[in-house]
Design a protein around this motif. Structure first.
Motif, PDB file in Angstrom:
ATOM      1  N   MET A  57       0.838  -1.186   0.000  1.00  0.00           N
ATOM      2  CA  MET A  57       0.000   0.000   0.000  1.00  0.00           C
ATOM      3  C   MET A  57       0.883   1.249   0.000  1.00  0.00           C
ATOM      4  N   TYR A  58       0.807   2.026  -1.083  1.00  0.00           N
ATOM      5  CA  TYR A  58       1.555   3.281  -1.192  1.00  0.00           C
ATOM      6  C   TYR A  58       0.635   4.419  -0.779  1.00  0.00           C
ATOM      7  N   ILE A  59       1.052   5.167   0.246  1.00  0.00           N
ATOM      8  CA  ILE A  59       0.179   6.171   0.850  1.00  0.00           C
ATOM      9  C   ILE A  59       0.821   7.551   0.739  1.00  0.00           C
ATOM     10  N   ASP A  60       0.079   8.507   0.229  1.00  0.00           N
ATOM     11  CA  ASP A  60       0.581   9.880   0.237  1.00  0.00           C
ATOM     12  C   ASP A  60      -0.557  10.870   0.476  1.00  0.00           C
ATOM     13  N   LEU A  61      -0.183  12.116   0.740  1.00  0.00           N
ATOM     14  CA  LEU A  61      -1.160  13.140   1.108  1.00  0.00           C
ATOM     15  C   LEU A  61      -1.405  14.105  -0.046  1.00  0.00           C
ATOM     16  N   ASP A  62      -2.648  14.524  -0.206  1.00  0.00           N
ATOM     17  CA  ASP A  62      -3.032  15.514  -1.216  1.00  0.00           C
ATOM     18  C   ASP A  62      -3.168  16.881  -0.545  1.00  0.00           C
ATOM     19  N   ASN A  63      -2.742  17.931  -1.245  1.00  0.00           N
ATOM     20  CA  ASN A  63      -2.800  19.311  -0.747  1.00  0.00           C
ATOM     21  C   ASN A  63      -1.881  19.554   0.455  1.00  0.00           C
ATOM     22  N   PHE A  64      -0.915  18.663   0.638  1.00  0.00           N
ATOM     23  CA  PHE A  64      -0.006  18.832   1.778  1.00  0.00           C
ATOM     24  C   PHE A  64       0.961  19.998   1.561  1.00  0.00           C
ATOM     25  N   LYS A  65       1.440  20.164   0.347  1.00  0.00           N
ATOM     26  CA  LYS A  65       2.369  21.268   0.053  1.00  0.00           C
ATOM     27  C   LYS A  65       1.711  22.613   0.350  1.00  0.00           C
ATOM     28  N   GLU A  66       0.444  22.744  -0.057  1.00  0.00           N
ATOM     29  CA  GLU A  66      -0.281  23.989   0.174  1.00  0.00           C
ATOM     30  C   GLU A  66      -0.467  24.244   1.680  1.00  0.00           C
ATOM     31  N   TYR A  67      -0.716  23.158   2.431  1.00  0.00           N
ATOM     32  CA  TYR A  67      -0.838  23.271   3.885  1.00  0.00           C
ATOM     33  C   TYR A  67       0.481  23.757   4.480  1.00  0.00           C
ATOM     34  N   ASN A  68       1.591  23.137   4.026  1.00  0.00           N
ATOM     35  CA  ASN A  68       2.924  23.511   4.500  1.00  0.00           C
ATOM     36  C   ASN A  68       3.223  24.981   4.222  1.00  0.00           C
ATOM     37  N   ASP A  69       2.916  25.407   3.005  1.00  0.00           N
ATOM     38  CA  ASP A  69       3.182  26.792   2.621  1.00  0.00           C
ATOM     39  C   ASP A  69       2.345  27.780   3.442  1.00  0.00           C
ATOM     40  N   TYR A  70       1.136  27.378   3.750  1.00  0.00           N
ATOM     41  CA  TYR A  70       0.185  28.264   4.440  1.00  0.00           C
ATOM     42  C   TYR A  70       0.478  28.352   5.945  1.00  0.00           C
ATOM     43  N   TYR A  71       0.700  27.184   6.578  1.00  0.00           N
ATOM     44  CA  TYR A  71       0.862  27.153   8.032  1.00  0.00           C
ATOM     45  C   TYR A  71       2.326  27.053   8.490  1.00  0.00           C
ATOM     46  N   GLY A  72       3.226  26.670   7.589  1.00  0.00           N
ATOM     47  CA  GLY A  72       4.633  26.524   7.963  1.00  0.00           C
ATOM     48  C   GLY A  72       5.019  25.078   8.216  1.00  0.00           C
ATOM     49  N   PHE A  73       6.335  24.824   8.196  1.00  0.00           N
ATOM     50  CA  PHE A  73       6.838  23.458   8.287  1.00  0.00           C
ATOM     51  C   PHE A  73       6.566  22.799   9.647  1.00  0.00           C
ATOM     52  N   ALA A  74       6.566  23.596  10.703  1.00  0.00           N
ATOM     53  CA  ALA A  74       6.318  23.018  12.026  1.00  0.00           C
ATOM     54  C   ALA A  74       4.920  22.406  12.090  1.00  0.00           C
ATOM     55  N   ARG A  75       3.940  23.116  11.547  1.00  0.00           N
ATOM     56  CA  ARG A  75       2.567  22.578  11.508  1.00  0.00           C
ATOM     57  C   ARG A  75       2.500  21.392  10.546  1.00  0.00           C
ATOM     58  N   GLY A  76       3.257  21.472   9.443  1.00  0.00           N
ATOM     59  CA  GLY A  76       3.294  20.362   8.488  1.00  0.00           C
ATOM     60  C   GLY A  76       3.833  19.094   9.122  1.00  0.00           C
ATOM     61  N   ASP A  77       4.830  19.238   9.992  1.00  0.00           N
ATOM     62  CA  ASP A  77       5.392  18.069  10.687  1.00  0.00           C
ATOM     63  C   ASP A  77       4.341  17.390  11.557  1.00  0.00           C
ATOM     64  N   LYS A  78       3.444  18.189  12.132  1.00  0.00           N
ATOM     65  CA  LYS A  78       2.372  17.603  12.954  1.00  0.00           C
ATOM     66  C   LYS A  78       1.442  16.735  12.105  1.00  0.00           C
ATOM     67  N   VAL A  79       1.206  17.161  10.867  1.00  0.00           N
ATOM     68  CA  VAL A  79       0.373  16.355   9.964  1.00  0.00           C
ATOM     69  C   VAL A  79       1.057  15.015   9.688  1.00  0.00           C
ATOM     70  N   LEU A  80       2.382  15.049   9.478  1.00  0.00           N
ATOM     71  CA  LEU A  80       3.119  13.813   9.173  1.00  0.00           C
ATOM     72  C   LEU A  80       3.147  12.866  10.367  1.00  0.00           C
ATOM     73  N   THR A  81       3.372  13.395  11.564  1.00  0.00           N
ATOM     74  CA  THR A  81       3.400  12.526  12.741  1.00  0.00           C
ATOM     75  C   THR A  81       2.010  11.971  13.046  1.00  0.00           C
TER      76      THR A  81
END
Length: 310
Positions: free
Chosen positions: A159-183
Motif C-alpha cells: 500500500m503506497y500512501i501519500d497526502l493531497d494538498n499537503f504542500k499547500e498546507y505547509n506553505d500556508y501554516y509553515g513546516f512546524a505545523r506540516g510536521d504535525k500532519v506527518l506525525t
C-alpha cells in the motif's frame, strides 16, 4: 507488530536446542540449521532478522557463512553474532573484520545473552530508522521487506500512501505545523495495522508525505477504511478555527490571485500479487505510480486497488 526472527547455525544439536529454548522464551521466531549449506538455504527463503553462527563447523565454518552473507550488499544491515567455545583474541578480531556485530563465548549466561541480542536489535534498528520525525523504517528496509514477501511466495499487498494538498498546507501554516500532519499520519497508519491488520504487517516512511504498508490482500479494505475514516476526522483539528469552519484555506498564488485549497486528504494505491506476479519491488512501484496518477484526479481521501491481470 512483527516478531523478530533469528537463524541459529550450529552443528551441535544440544547447543541449538539450548539457544532455541532461550530465544523462544524471549518470544523470538527461531530457525535452525546444522551446516552452512542448509543455513544459506533457510536464509534465502526466510530472510531472518538476525543470524547466530557457531564458528567451528565441518565443511563450511561460521566465518565462511559470514563472508558469503556480507558479500551481498542487501545483507549488510542484518545483525550477525558469532559463537565460539574459546576466547581467542585473533579469532575475535578476524570475525569482526569480516563483519560480525558481536562475539559470544560459550558457555554464556542466559540473561546476558538475551540482553546482548536485544541491544543489538535496538542498535541496528536505530541505525536503520531513516526518518527522525516519525521514527519509521526507511527505503532500505522497505525494499528488503518487499523482496522478502516476493521470495516467500505468500500472498501480499503493498500500500503506497501519500497526502493531497499537503504542500499547500505547509506553505500556508509553515513546516512546524506540516510536521504535525506527518506525525499524525504515521500514528494513524501504525494504529491501522495494529488494530485491523496482521501481526507481521510492515510500516515504512519513504520520505516527505509518502508512506508504505505491506500487508496481505484480505486486510487491505479494512486497513484503508480505518486510515481514511480516522485521517479525515483528525486532520480538521490541525486547521485554525476560521479555516475549519469554511472548509478550506485561501492562499495567494504566484500571479497574485486568490486560490482555495481543500483540507489535506489521503490517497492509497494498492498493489497485490492476487492477479499477477512481480519479480521485484521496481515492478510493483511502477504499477503503484500508475494508480497514484489516477488517484490524483479524484477528490477527497480514497484508495484504489490494482486488479489487472497479466
Amino acid at each position: 507488530m512483527c516478531k523478530k526472527s533469528i537463524l541459529i547455525v550450529d552443528d551441535n544439536r544440544l547447543s541449538r536446542k539450548i539457544l532455541k529454548d532461550i530465544l523462544e522464551k524471549a518470544e523470538y521466531i527461531v530457525y535452525e540449521a546444522e551446516n552452512g549449506e542448509e543455513a544459506l538455504g533457510i536464509y534465502k527463503k526466510n530472510l531472518p532478522d538476525m543470524v547466530i553462527l557457531d564458528i567451528v563447523m565441518p565443511k563450511m565454518s561460521g566465518f565462511d557463512i559470514l563472508r558469503i552473507l556480507r558479500n551481498d550488499q542487501e545483507n549488510l544491515m542484518v545483525p550477525i553474532i558469532l559463537l565460539t567455545s574459546k576466547d581467542d583474541f585473533n579469532e575475535k578480531l578476524y570475525g569482526l573484520e569480516l563483519g560480525a556485530d558481536d562475539y559470544i563465548i560459550k558457555p554464556f549466561n542466559e540473561k546476558e545473552f538475551i540482553i546482548r541480542v536485544k541491544n543489538l536489535f535496538q542498535r541496528i534498528d536505530h541505525n536503520r530508522m531513516a526518518n527522525p520525525l516519525t521514527g519509521l523504517r526507511g527505503n532500505l528496509d522497505i525494499k528488503f521487506e518487499i523482496k522478502r514477501r516476493i521470495k516467500k511466495g505468500e500472498p501480499y499487498a503493498v500500500m503506497y500512501i501519500d497526502l493531497d494538498n499537503f504542500k499547500e498546507y505547509n506553505d500556508y501554516y509553515g513546516f512546524a505545523r506540516g510536521d504535525k500532519v506527518l506525525t499524525m499520519t504515521a500514528g494513524i497508519l501504525s494504529e491501522s495495522i495494529n488494530l485491523v491488520g496482521n501481526q507481521n504487517d510492515f510500516l515504512g516512511h519513504i520520505g516527505g508525505d509518502d508512506f508504505i504498508i505491506v500487508t496481505t490482500p484480505d486486510k487491505v479494505e479494512d486497513i484503508c477504511q480505518y486510515i481514511i475514516k480516522n485521517f479525515d476526522e483528525k486532520i480538521k483539528n490541525l486547521y485554525d478555527e476560521k479555516d475549519r469552519k469554511r472548509g478550506y484555506i485561501e492562499a495567494v498564488g504566484r500571479r497574485g490571485e486568490k486560490n482555495k485549497y481543500p483540507f489535506v486528504s489521503i490517497s492509497i494505491a494498492v498493489v497485490t500479487d492476487e492477479y499477477r506476479k512481480f519479480q521485484n519491488e521496481l515492478q510493483i512501484s511502477e504499477v503503484a505510480a500508475e494508480l497514484k496518477r489516477k488517484l490524483k484526479t479524484m477528490k477527497g481521501s480514497k484508495f484504489l486497488k490494482d486488479q489487472r491481470k497479466e
